[in-house]
Enzyme design. Structure first.
Site, PDB file in Angstrom:
ATOM      1  N   ASP A 190      20.632 -14.567 -20.202  1.00 54.58           N
ATOM      2  CA  ASP A 190      20.232 -13.476 -19.470  1.00 54.58           C
ATOM      3  C   ASP A 190      21.203 -12.130 -19.858  1.00 54.58           C
ATOM      4  O   ASP A 190      22.266 -12.502 -20.641  1.00 54.58           O
ATOM      5  CB  ASP A 190      20.483 -13.409 -17.868  1.00 54.58           C
ATOM      6  CG  ASP A 190      19.818 -12.572 -16.884  1.00 54.58           C
ATOM      7  OD1 ASP A 190      19.020 -11.630 -17.484  1.00 54.58           O
ATOM      8  OD2 ASP A 190      19.459 -12.688 -15.969  1.00 54.58           O
ATOM      9  N   HIS A 191      20.874 -10.792 -19.632  1.00 50.54           N
ATOM     10  CA  HIS A 191      21.545  -9.717 -19.888  1.00 50.54           C
ATOM     11  C   HIS A 191      22.275  -9.309 -18.593  1.00 50.54           C
ATOM     12  O   HIS A 191      22.009  -9.543 -17.483  1.00 50.54           O
ATOM     13  CB  HIS A 191      20.733  -8.312 -20.194  1.00 50.54           C
ATOM     14  CG  HIS A 191      20.023  -8.940 -21.284  1.00 50.54           C
ATOM     15  ND1 HIS A 191      18.451  -8.603 -21.619  1.00 50.54           N
ATOM     16  CD2 HIS A 191      20.478  -9.030 -22.704  1.00 50.54           C
ATOM     17  CE1 HIS A 191      18.321  -8.643 -22.718  1.00 50.54           C
ATOM     18  NE2 HIS A 191      19.209  -9.018 -23.691  1.00 50.54           N
ATOM     19  N   TYR A 241      17.897  -9.007 -14.875  1.00 52.31           N
ATOM     20  CA  TYR A 241      16.711  -9.754 -14.475  1.00 52.31           C
ATOM     21  C   TYR A 241      15.939 -10.105 -15.631  1.00 52.31           C
ATOM     22  O   TYR A 241      14.686 -10.002 -15.431  1.00 52.31           O
ATOM     23  CB  TYR A 241      15.971  -8.881 -13.415  1.00 52.31           C
ATOM     24  CG  TYR A 241      16.651  -8.254 -12.278  1.00 52.31           C
ATOM     25  CD1 TYR A 241      17.786  -8.855 -11.561  1.00 52.31           C
ATOM     26  CD2 TYR A 241      16.524  -6.884 -11.950  1.00 52.31           C
ATOM     27  CE1 TYR A 241      18.490  -8.177 -10.802  1.00 52.31           C
ATOM     28  CE2 TYR A 241      17.271  -6.224 -10.925  1.00 52.31           C
ATOM     29  CZ  TYR A 241      18.015  -6.996 -10.156  1.00 52.31           C
ATOM     30  OH  TYR A 241      18.777  -6.315  -9.260  1.00 52.31           O
ATOM     31  N   HIS A 242      16.489 -10.741 -16.657  1.00 50.33           N
ATOM     32  CA  HIS A 242      15.887 -10.908 -17.713  1.00 50.33           C
ATOM     33  C   HIS A 242      16.224 -12.664 -18.207  1.00 50.33           C
ATOM     34  O   HIS A 242      16.572 -13.010 -19.391  1.00 50.33           O
ATOM     35  CB  HIS A 242      16.287 -10.107 -18.864  1.00 50.33           C
ATOM     36  CG  HIS A 242      15.949  -9.057 -18.680  1.00 50.33           C
ATOM     37  ND1 HIS A 242      16.658  -7.994 -19.686  1.00 50.33           N
ATOM     38  CD2 HIS A 242      15.183  -7.915 -18.071  1.00 50.33           C
ATOM     39  CE1 HIS A 242      16.461  -6.611 -19.385  1.00 50.33           C
ATOM     40  NE2 HIS A 242      15.188  -6.748 -18.256  1.00 50.33           N
ATOM     41  N   PRO A 243      15.806 -13.513 -17.346  1.00 55.17           N
ATOM     42  CA  PRO A 243      16.274 -14.826 -17.508  1.00 55.17           C
ATOM     43  C   PRO A 243      15.141 -15.389 -18.538  1.00 55.17           C
ATOM     44  O   PRO A 243      14.187 -15.467 -18.365  1.00 55.17           O
ATOM     45  CB  PRO A 243      16.273 -15.776 -16.117  1.00 55.17           C
ATOM     46  CG  PRO A 243      15.317 -14.782 -15.235  1.00 55.17           C
ATOM     47  CD  PRO A 243      15.378 -13.332 -15.676  1.00 55.17           C
TER      48      PRO A 243
END
Length: 541
Positions: free
Chosen positions: A297-298, A474-476
């Site tokens: 994730d970021h 919110y980039h899993p």
């Protein structure tokens, strides 16, 4: 006790960025009957999903959001982080920030180089183009007639032009189309928004597809377990209200639950690390130790600056009488602050001169957000927020079920900044923001650095600030990764290793994270998956 059983050619679990497209494309032909199971009960008519600026209303709304949290024991500075995931028709595409980013060409070339044939950029480009309608882009690289209409953000204050000029002075060139030939540069973000209204897989793929009499969408239908017979996935058990129901697939089941719910469903169904499943009392169907691993994730801190010149910050638009003017502007013209996606200014940059492509991202919002008990609000203090992170982090986490009860949330073990490269990159991104904010013309209108403050100066202090305050973007991705190695879960055609009749298509199959927001790459995965399913079916007919 199962109260009903139905049979379709294809069962699609999840209606999100990938699943909504898979269900729509498979049903476009009258050859196949398709059912799409969506755990959320709300459809595309939900008011807050339509208005771009109301994203924050859905970040922790259990009516449309799974509202997951990460495990504090492995989190940065032992903190639990919010992991919002869409629980609504359209999935996360219906609640996200709508930012339209493909990533870099090299992201996909790398996927192909590590063994995933057919996933190089030139292979996936036709699917990216198929999704979008972006009439001003290069037709060799951009789609002009796709379902999702894409527009660039509006410059709602003079701050936007100040940022673009300052970036140029600071050595970050302008870029008219970061989804074109090259990502590097400062720009106004593109968004899945048209005339001030969100474009999601719900309203642009599924709503039109319901005209097909061979597609059925079941809302409030939460998949609990996959069904198998003689090594083949034959269907899905799901809960709808208090009723357990069964749906069977003549051809295939396609799991599109996302990076959290796809590994969760696989493990509850007996696909995962055998020892872990045995310990939980779950019968093993296929030993795949990579299920739930490889989570990426970021991770970004928020830096806040006071703006001293009137008219520059959007904060002023959303307080006092101006707030009502903005509401009226949106209602009448679909323009203004409410028509904006979050973080409409961004810059893709290199943290070192020896790099051949950008490794950092900076996102700028011309306002600041304050948290209060029960929600969030735009600060009355005129200011700007800067978010920055490395694009391709190395640190990996995991997602695993902790109980045989599918109602229990999984343990989400997000991990960040545990490698030297990740630490150095995060510090360099932080310093890039400082460099920009100290450069004219933007420096001339900025006052104090409100967060973290100039007392945070050394590399150790910067890293500590990031760990103690940073949040996931919110980039899993990555928890059912594509590949041929020991930890791979699906092959290059997204078929789950070791079983038949089962594919996974969503962010979880990414072997590595893409350089930017992940919503659009998930849509591409959905388009490519549907194409491969039909191709395989017709080849074997």
């Amino acid at each position: 006790m199962t109260s009903s059983t139905e049979t379709f050619d294809y069962v699609v679990v999840g209606s999100g960025s990938a699943g909504g497209i898979v269900a729509s494309r498979l049903s476009a032909s009258s050859k196949y009957s398709v059912v799409c199971l969506e755990a959320g009960a709300r459809g595309s008519g939900y008011i807050w999903t339509k208005i771009p600026a109301t994203v924050s209303f859905m970040i922790d709304d259990p009516r449309v959001n799974w509202c997951y949290k990460s495990d504090a024991s492995t989190g940065p500075a032992n903190r639990a982080l919010n992991i919002p995931r869409g629980k609504i028709l359209g999935g996360t595409s219906a609640i996200n920030g709508m930012t339209w980013v493909r990533g870099q060409h090299e992201d996909y070339d790398h996927w192909a180089q590590i063994g995933n044939l057919g996933w190089a950029f030139q292979d996936v480009l036709p699917f990216f183009k198929k999704i979008e309608s972006y009439p001003v882009g290069d037709p060799k690289l951009r789609g002009h007639v796709g379902p999702i209409r894409v527009t660039s953000g509006q410059k709602i204050t003079p701050f936007y032009d100040l940022f673009l000029e300052t970036a140029r002075v600071a050595g970050i060139p302008g870029n008219r189309d970061y989804n074109g030939a090259d990502q590097e540069g400062a720009t106004i973000a593109q968004a899945a928004s048209y005339k001030g209204v969100r474009e999601s897989t719900a309203n642009r793929y599924l709503d039109p597809a319901t005209r097909h009499n061979n597609l059925e969408i079941k809302k409030g239908a939460e998949a609990t377990r996959l069904l198998f017979e003689a090594g083949r996935c034959i269907g899905v058990l799901y809960m709808q209200g208090s009723h357990e129901r069964k749906v069977l697939a003549r051809n295939e089941v396609v799991v599109c639950g996302g990076a959290v719910n796809s590994p969760k469903l696989l493990e509850h169904s007996g696909i995962g690390d055998a020892e872990r499943l045995y310990d939980l009392g779950i019968d093993v169907i296929s030993h795949l130790p990579g299920v739930g691993e490889n989570l990426s994730d970021h991770f970004t801190p928020t830096m806040k600056y006071q703006i001293t010149q009137s008219g520059q910050s959007a904060s002023e638009l959303m307080h006092g009488w101006r707030k009502y003017r903005e509401v009226l502007r949106y209602v009448l013209f679909r323009r203004g602050f409410l028509a904006q996606s979050f973080g409409a200014m961004r810059a893709f940059f290199r943290t070192r001169e020896d790099l051949t492509r950008p490794d950092g991202l900076m996102v700028i919002a011309p306002f600041m957000v304050e948290n209060f008990e029960g929600g969030r609000k735009i600060s009355k203090v005129p200011g700007a927020s800067f978010f920055t992170h490395v694009l391709r982090p190395e640190t990996r986490g995991s997602i695993h079920v902790t109980s045989p009860d599918p109602k229990q949330p999984p343990a989400i073990r997000e991990r960040f900044l545990e490698t030297e490269n990740d630490k150095l990159g995060a510090i360099a991104c932080f310093k890039k923001v400082r460099q920009l904010t100290e450069t004219n013309p933007i420096a001339s209108i900025l006052g104090a650095e409100l967060q973290p403050g100039r007392q945070v100066e050394s590399d150790d202090e910067i890293l500590q600030f990031i760990l103690e305050t940073g949040q996931t973007t919110y980039h899993p991705v990555g928890t059912c990764k594509m590949g041929q190695d020991r930890d791979a879960v699906v092959d290059e055609r997204l078929r789950v290793h070791g079983v038949h009749g089962l594919r996974v298509a969503d962010a979880s199959i990414m072997p590595t994270i893409t350089s930017g927001n992940t919503g659009l790459p998930c849509m591409m995965i959905g388009e490519k998956c549907a194409h491969m399913i039909i191709e395989d079916r017709e080849r074997n007919a």
